[in-house]
Motif scaffolding. Structure first.
Motif, short mmCIF file in Angstrom:
data_model
loop_
_atom_site.label_atom_id
_atom_site.label_comp_id
_atom_site.label_asym_id
_atom_site.label_seq_id
_atom_site.Cartn_x
_atom_site.Cartn_y
_atom_site.Cartn_z
N GLU A 218 10.49 10.33 -0.61
CA GLU A 218 11.01 10.46 0.76
C GLU A 218 9.90 10.16 1.77
O GLU A 218 10.15 9.54 2.81
N GLY A 219 8.69 10.61 1.48
CA GLY A 219 7.55 10.28 2.35
C GLY A 219 7.31 8.79 2.41
O GLY A 219 7.00 8.23 3.47
N MET A 220 7.46 8.12 1.28
CA MET A 220 7.32 6.68 1.24
C MET A 220 8.37 6.03 2.15
O MET A 220 8.06 5.11 2.91
N ILE A 221 9.60 6.53 2.08
CA ILE A 221 10.68 5.96 2.88
C ILE A 221 10.39 6.11 4.37
O ILE A 221 10.62 5.20 5.16
N SER B 80 2.60 5.55 -3.21
CA SER B 80 3.59 6.58 -3.52
C SER B 80 3.86 6.68 -5.02
O SER B 80 3.96 7.78 -5.56
N VAL B 81 3.96 5.54 -5.67
CA VAL B 81 4.16 5.55 -7.13
C VAL B 81 2.96 6.18 -7.82
O VAL B 81 3.11 7.01 -8.73
N ALA C 200 0.83 -1.21 0.00
CA ALA C 200 0.00 0.00 0.00
C ALA C 200 0.86 1.26 0.00
O ALA C 200 0.60 2.20 -0.77
N VAL C 201 1.89 1.28 0.82
CA VAL C 201 2.76 2.45 0.89
C VAL C 201 3.51 2.66 -0.42
O VAL C 201 3.54 3.77 -0.97
#
Length: 110
Positions: A88-91, A44-45, A39-40
């Motif tokens: 970066e938010g995904m990370i 993000s993609v 999901a994350v």
């Protein structure tokens, strides 16, 4: 185990990421770690595609368990910066999953 590799340029800007493996934290269809990571990362993609209006280079494994995403080189600077921030938010989200479920996911950077 899910292995996440974050690829950064010499200026520390993220330009790609790769996911491989399976969490196996529960039975197929009920694996919460796999669901969270999926999901994350896919969210993000999708955000990069919709909000930045670019098409990243994407390679997916046919049976799941593999995803590689790279930002294209020929993108306006401002657009690239927005895409980098989304990644970066995904990370940050993946780091949180790793903190709580480190036996099922590991993150490294290159």
């Amino acid at each position: 185990m899910i292995k996440v590799t974050i690829y950064r340029k010499s200026n520390k800007k993220v330009y790609a990421f790769e996911l491989s493996g399976h969490a196996e934290s529960g039975p197929a269809g009920h694996d919460l770690v796999c669901a969270a990571v999926s999901a994350v990362s896919f969210g993000s993609v999708n955000a990069v595609i919709k909000l930045c209006e670019i098409e990243p280079i994407i390679d997916q494994g046919g049976e799941g368990g593999y995803l590689y995403v790279e930002l294209p080189e020929q993108v306006a600077i401002q657009t690239r910066e927005r895409a980098e921030w989304l990644l970066e938010g995904m990370i940050v989200s993946l780091d949180t999953i790793e903190r709580d479920y480190g036996q099922y996911i590991t993150i490294s950077e290159k």
